[in-house]
Design a protein around this motif. Structure first.
Motif, PDB file in Angstrom:
ATOM      1  N   ASP A  44      34.381  36.923  -0.934  1.00  0.00           N
ATOM      2  CA  ASP A  44      33.608  36.669  -2.151  1.00  0.00           C
ATOM      3  C   ASP A  44      32.134  36.409  -1.848  1.00  0.00           C
ATOM      4  O   ASP A  44      31.298  36.432  -2.755  1.00  0.00           O
ATOM      5  CB  ASP A  44      34.194  35.482  -2.913  1.00  0.00           C
ATOM      6  N   THR A  45      31.825  36.156  -0.571  1.00  0.00           N
ATOM      7  CA  THR A  45      30.428  36.022  -0.162  1.00  0.00           C
ATOM      8  C   THR A  45      29.883  37.408   0.167  1.00  0.00           C
ATOM      9  O   THR A  45      30.477  38.139   0.960  1.00  0.00           O
ATOM     10  CB  THR A  45      30.296  35.118   1.075  1.00  0.00           C
ATOM     11  N   THR A 101      25.981  26.520   2.650  1.00  0.00           N
ATOM     12  CA  THR A 101      27.252  26.909   2.062  1.00  0.00           C
ATOM     13  C   THR A 101      28.090  27.627   3.112  1.00  0.00           C
ATOM     14  O   THR A 101      27.575  28.232   4.044  1.00  0.00           O
ATOM     15  CB  THR A 101      27.050  27.842   0.855  1.00  0.00           C
ATOM     16  N   GLN A 102      29.390  27.553   2.934  1.00  0.00           N
ATOM     17  CA  GLN A 102      30.296  28.222   3.857  1.00  0.00           C
ATOM     18  C   GLN A 102      30.707  29.573   3.295  1.00  0.00           C
ATOM     19  O   GLN A 102      30.960  29.713   2.097  1.00  0.00           O
ATOM     20  CB  GLN A 102      31.545  27.364   4.103  1.00  0.00           C
ATOM     21  N   LYS A 116      30.934  35.872   8.648  1.00  0.00           N
ATOM     22  CA  LYS A 116      29.733  35.153   9.061  1.00  0.00           C
ATOM     23  C   LYS A 116      28.509  35.797   8.427  1.00  0.00           C
ATOM     24  O   LYS A 116      28.509  36.986   8.084  1.00  0.00           O
ATOM     25  CB  LYS A 116      29.595  35.140  10.581  1.00  0.00           C
ATOM     26  N   LYS A 117      27.468  34.993   8.269  1.00  0.00           N
ATOM     27  CA  LYS A 117      26.241  35.457   7.644  1.00  0.00           C
ATOM     28  C   LYS A 117      25.127  34.506   8.026  1.00  0.00           C
ATOM     29  O   LYS A 117      25.343  33.287   8.090  1.00  0.00           O
ATOM     30  CB  LYS A 117      26.411  35.498   6.118  1.00  0.00           C
ATOM     31  N   ASP A 118      23.935  35.031   8.292  1.00  0.00           N
ATOM     32  CA  ASP A 118      22.800  34.170   8.597  1.00  0.00           C
ATOM     33  C   ASP A 118      22.568  33.190   7.458  1.00  0.00           C
ATOM     34  O   ASP A 118      22.565  33.566   6.279  1.00  0.00           O
ATOM     35  CB  ASP A 118      21.529  35.002   8.807  1.00  0.00           C
ATOM     36  N   SER A 169      33.106  31.237   7.882  1.00  0.00           N
ATOM     37  CA  SER A 169      34.254  30.964   7.020  1.00  0.00           C
ATOM     38  C   SER A 169      35.432  30.446   7.824  1.00  0.00           C
ATOM     39  O   SER A 169      35.452  30.519   9.063  1.00  0.00           O
ATOM     40  CB  SER A 169      34.682  32.243   6.290  1.00  0.00           C
ATOM     41  N   ASP A 170      36.434  29.940   7.136  1.00  0.00           N
ATOM     42  CA  ASP A 170      37.709  29.657   7.770  1.00  0.00           C
ATOM     43  C   ASP A 170      38.341  30.975   8.211  1.00  0.00           C
ATOM     44  O   ASP A 170      38.034  32.050   7.663  1.00  0.00           O
ATOM     45  CB  ASP A 170      38.646  28.934   6.806  1.00  0.00           C
TER      46      ASP A 170
END
Length: 333
Positions: free
Chosen positions: A247-248, A228-229, A289-291, A296-297
């Motif tokens: 939202d992530t 997922t992005q 960013k996330k592992d 993201s854009d």
């Protein structure tokens, strides 16, 4: 130029393993071993990466991984930390009579007293996402046949790509070097393929950084479709601080602020714009960013800021206009 002995090729085909129509390895998953989807052959160490160098011929080249290990088989920790195979080919000619080289590869069907050949024609070719300071090669390893063709294996030249590149290579684009002793085409090699190699070779000694982010069959997706992005961040400003949100959950924000005082970095959510004695316009860009997620854009926003005390209308002055502004705010106008 002669072609390989037909009996040799037919014999190899008879005992070669079969392959499904697709495979894909993504460093973003944090797992080093490649799942080639070859179910026959009963080979050990199938898809396990290994390092090769010129040291057996008198060279002194090495592969130094970004975690500091040297010439070791890359493990899950390296891949998870760096999102792929990330290291430096340190080339040193030593006593070689050819240009120094080093690289990394894996066996398609594994080992059984030697590399097991596999017919991977159905893959259509190879796709790779990589970065490299200098040109590199994807080379097709053919096991015992390598020596019979003078180690003139079919290969494809990858351009240098310090910031990254994604390439799809059909079997027909793999060619032997001109000095090859025997003739074998890329499609023929795909019928008896033992290994895939990423090789860096240069005339001059030097250190050349590279990273393999993904590799697979010709039609693989450039990024893992199962990932997922991260959600695109939002940017807000209040009380002299920027706030980033997404939202992530549990992401890091990588930002850049362009002004006379340029800032950049990685934060968990807030950045101070510092002290300013006049109105300034800041251009802010940020991504999350996330592992285990795709970055993201990028979100961008221009923010007009003044931290001059009393300058509520951001014109760089404190005067009657600010009093009017405050009055209007109080009166809800």
């Amino acid at each position: 130029m002669k072609h390989l002995n037909l009996f040799t090729v037919l014999l190899l085909l008879l005992f070669s393993a079969g392959a499904k129509a697709q495979f894909a390895w993504y460093g973003s998953k944090g797992v080093a071993q490649v799942e080639t989807n070859i179910t026959e052959g009963n080979g050990v160490d199938q898809g396990v990466w290994w390092v090769f160098t010129d040291q057996a011929d008198g060279g002194e080249s090495n592969v130094v991984w970004d975690d500091g290990t040297v010439n070791s088989s890359p493990d899950d920790n390296l891949v998870k930390t760096y999102g792929g195979l990330s290291g430096t080919a340190v080339l040193d000619k030593g006593e070689l009579n050819y240009s120094p080289m080093a690289g990394v590869g894996f066996n398609i069907a594994g080992l059984n007293s030697g590399p097991i050949p596999a017919d991977v024609s159905a893959w259509g070719g190879i796709a790779i996402s990589y970065s490299c300071d200098v040109p590199a090669e994807i080379e097709l390893g053919l096991g015992d046949i390598d020596a019979s063709i003078g180690y003139a294996n079919p290969a494809y030249s990858l351009p240098s790509a310090p910031t990254g590149n994604f390439v799809r290579i059909p079997w027909g684009s793999f060619k032997q070097p001109e000095w090859g002793k025997e003739a074998i085409t890329g499609p023929d090699a795909a019928k008896i393929l033992c290994s895939i190699k990423f090789k860096i070779q240069a005339i001059n000694n030097g250190s050349y950084h590279f990273k393999i982010s993904a590799i697979g069959s010709y039609d693989m997706s450039e990024t893992d479709p199962l990932l997922t992005q991260c959600a695109k961040p939002t940017i807000t400003y209040a009380n002299g601080k920027l706030k980033f949100s997404s939202d992530t959950e549990d992401v890091d924000f990588v930002y850049e602020i362009t002004n006379s005082d340029v800032k950049s970095g990685t934060v968990e959510g807030e950045v101070s714009l510092g002290n300013s004695k006049k109105v300034s316009t800041f251009k802010v860009s940020v991504y999350a960013k996330k592992d285990g997620c795709i970055d993201s854009d990028v979100a961008t926003k221009q923010i007009k800021v003044s931290l001059l005390p009393g300058d509520v209308n951001n014109d760089g002055k404190v005067n009657a206009a600010d009093v009017v502004k405050v009055t209007n705010i109080i009166m809800n106008n």
